[in-house]
Design a protein around this motif. Structure first.
Motif, PDB file in Angstrom:
ATOM      1  N   PRO A  76       0.391   9.219  -3.467  1.00 54.93           N
ATOM      2  CA  PRO A  76      -0.346   9.318  -4.817  1.00 54.93           C
ATOM      3  C   PRO A  76      -1.973   9.146  -4.536  1.00 54.93           C
ATOM      4  O   PRO A  76      -2.480   9.453  -5.760  1.00 54.93           O
ATOM      5  N   GLU A  77      -2.314   8.887  -3.497  1.00 47.88           N
ATOM      6  CA  GLU A  77      -3.752   8.696  -3.116  1.00 47.88           C
ATOM      7  C   GLU A  77      -3.895   9.041  -1.678  1.00 47.88           C
ATOM      8  O   GLU A  77      -3.090   9.053  -0.770  1.00 47.88           O
ATOM      9  N   GLU A 130      -7.772  -2.768  -2.858  1.00 52.24           N
ATOM     10  CA  GLU A 130      -6.486  -3.301  -3.813  1.00 52.24           C
ATOM     11  C   GLU A 130      -5.495  -2.251  -3.837  1.00 52.24           C
ATOM     12  O   GLU A 130      -4.326  -2.524  -4.124  1.00 52.24           O
ATOM     13  N   ARG A 131      -6.172  -1.065  -4.448  1.00 50.45           N
ATOM     14  CA  ARG A 131      -5.103   0.022  -4.270  1.00 50.45           C
ATOM     15  C   ARG A 131      -4.557   0.356  -3.184  1.00 50.45           C
ATOM     16  O   ARG A 131      -3.211   0.669  -2.891  1.00 50.45           O
ATOM     17  N   ALA A 132      -5.183   0.255  -1.881  1.00 48.11           N
ATOM     18  CA  ALA A 132      -4.692   0.700  -0.344  1.00 48.11           C
ATOM     19  C   ALA A 132      -3.515  -0.617  -0.198  1.00 48.11           C
ATOM     20  O   ALA A 132      -2.235  -0.332   0.286  1.00 48.11           O
ATOM     21  N   ALA A 133      -3.391  -1.806  -0.718  1.00 46.23           N
ATOM     22  CA  ALA A 133      -2.556  -2.665  -0.447  1.00 46.23           C
ATOM     23  C   ALA A 133      -1.134  -2.377  -1.321  1.00 46.23           C
ATOM     24  O   ALA A 133      -0.027  -2.754  -0.919  1.00 46.23           O
ATOM     25  N   GLN A 134      -1.365  -1.807  -2.499  1.00 45.49           N
ATOM     26  CA  GLN A 134      -0.233  -1.470  -3.368  1.00 45.49           C
ATOM     27  C   GLN A 134       0.317  -0.379  -2.633  1.00 45.49           C
ATOM     28  O   GLN A 134       1.612  -0.225  -2.265  1.00 45.49           O
ATOM     29  N   LEU A 135      -0.331   0.607  -1.931  1.00 43.78           N
ATOM     30  CA  LEU A 135       0.226   1.627  -1.297  1.00 43.78           C
ATOM     31  C   LEU A 135       0.854   1.081   0.085  1.00 43.78           C
ATOM     32  O   LEU A 135       1.975   1.748   0.458  1.00 43.78           O
ATOM     33  N   ALA A 136       0.522   0.019   0.719  1.00 49.26           N
ATOM     34  CA  ALA A 136       1.095  -0.439   1.761  1.00 49.26           C
ATOM     35  C   ALA A 136       2.408  -1.142   1.435  1.00 49.26           C
ATOM     36  O   ALA A 136       3.315  -1.041   2.165  1.00 49.26           O
ATOM     37  N   ALA A 137       2.512  -1.556  -0.041  1.00 45.21           N
ATOM     38  CA  ALA A 137       3.921  -2.116  -0.431  1.00 45.21           C
ATOM     39  C   ALA A 137       4.787  -0.931  -0.498  1.00 45.21           C
ATOM     40  O   ALA A 137       6.050  -1.131  -0.198  1.00 45.21           O
ATOM     41  N   VAL A 138       4.404   0.286  -0.875  1.00 42.22           N
ATOM     42  CA  VAL A 138       5.255   1.471  -1.058  1.00 42.22           C
ATOM     43  C   VAL A 138       5.651   1.874   0.533  1.00 42.22           C
ATOM     44  O   VAL A 138       6.689   2.283   0.540  1.00 42.22           O
ATOM     45  N   CYS A 139       4.913   1.893   1.295  1.00 42.16           N
ATOM     46  CA  CYS A 139       5.160   2.121   2.788  1.00 42.16           C
ATOM     47  C   CYS A 139       6.226   1.068   3.131  1.00 42.16           C
ATOM     48  O   CYS A 139       7.213   1.389   3.507  1.00 42.16           O
ATOM     49  N   ALA A 140       6.171  -0.073   2.812  1.00 43.81           N
ATOM     50  CA  ALA A 140       7.224  -1.121   3.292  1.00 43.81           C
ATOM     51  C   ALA A 140       8.633  -1.010   2.655  1.00 43.81           C
ATOM     52  O   ALA A 140       9.664  -1.118   3.142  1.00 43.81           O
ATOM     53  N   LEU A 141       8.555  -0.532   1.205  1.00 38.54           N
ATOM     54  CA  LEU A 141       9.816  -0.049   0.556  1.00 38.54           C
ATOM     55  C   LEU A 141      10.470   1.132   1.151  1.00 38.54           C
ATOM     56  O   LEU A 141      11.479   1.270   1.276  1.00 38.54           O
ATOM     57  N   ASN A 142       9.716   2.076   1.568  1.00 32.70           N
ATOM     58  CA  ASN A 142      10.265   3.187   2.305  1.00 32.70           C
ATOM     59  C   ASN A 142      10.819   2.666   3.761  1.00 32.70           C
ATOM     60  O   ASN A 142      11.756   3.493   4.025  1.00 32.70           O
ATOM     61  N   ALA A 143      10.277   1.750   4.482  1.00 32.91           N
ATOM     62  CA  ALA A 143      10.615   1.241   5.559  1.00 32.91           C
ATOM     63  C   ALA A 143      12.016   0.663   5.273  1.00 32.91           C
ATOM     64  O   ALA A 143      12.949   0.681   6.162  1.00 32.91           O
ATOM     65  N   VAL A 144      11.855  -0.065   4.291  1.00 35.09           N
ATOM     66  CA  VAL A 144      13.463  -0.687   3.771  1.00 35.09           C
ATOM     67  C   VAL A 144      14.537   0.241   3.630  1.00 35.09           C
ATOM     68  O   VAL A 144      15.591   0.019   4.066  1.00 35.09           O
ATOM     69  N   ALA A 145      13.966   1.367   2.920  1.00 33.69           N
ATOM     70  CA  ALA A 145      15.051   2.387   2.767  1.00 33.69           C
ATOM     71  C   ALA A 145      15.688   3.214   4.294  1.00 33.69           C
ATOM     72  O   ALA A 145      16.757   3.354   4.349  1.00 33.69           O
TER      73      ALA A 145
END
Length: 157
Positions: A49-50, A64-79
């Motif tokens: 997305p960025e 702030e946007r990078a922190a949101q993207l880090a959460a996306v990374c974390a969700l991908n890691a959980v998957a």
């Protein structure tokens, strides 16, 4: 589905499909009671997305946007964890998180960016999501991603 996946839904999140490898590696490896998750980019439906470095200057990805993207990374890691253990209720602890932030040379807020991933692990796994961590600034990441997160998780048999 177990309690952890119920919690993910309660957070308004959807566990994505595992991000296919972009090179010669596998997304996650189960070795005994540990899952080693390869670095996860903030890919959503196969797209970033960025892109670009993180920093305070105009034209850079904001912290702030990078922190949101880090959460996306974390969700991908959980998957990725789920792909090798099947049931996320087997996760006993997120042991170690390593976050990489493509950083403008003057940017020193990498820990705040990686808090996006750390906070999500805490919301998903509760006390078992509390972990050791490194947050590292780097010159560039694959595909121009602003952030990448890798994880080690302990699971029960």
């Amino acid at each position: 589905m177990g309690a952890v996946e119920d919690r993910i839904r309660e957070l308004g999140l959807t566990l994505p499909d595992v991000v296919p490898p972009l090179a010669s590696y596998t997304p996650a490896v189960l070795d005994g009671s540990r899952v080693f998750v390869s670095g996860q980019l903030p890919l959503v439906d196969g797209e970033l997305p960025e892109t670009g470095p993180v920093g305070e200057l105009v034209g850079l990805v904001t912290p702030e946007r990078a922190a949101q993207l880090a959460a996306v990374c974390a969700l991908n890691a959980v998957a990725a964890v789920r792909s090798v253990v099947g049931d996320l209720d087997r996760v006993e602890r997120v042991v170690k998180v390593t976050g990489f932030v493509a950083s403008d040379p003057s940017f020193t807020g990498q820990p705040g960016v990686i808090n996006g991933a750390s906070d999500l692990f805490g919301k998903i796994f509760g006390d078992a999501g509390v972990h050791a961590r490194s947050a590292v600034g780097v010159a560039a990441l694959p595909l121009g991603a602003p952030v990448e997160v890798e994880v080690i998780v302990h699971v029960r048999d």
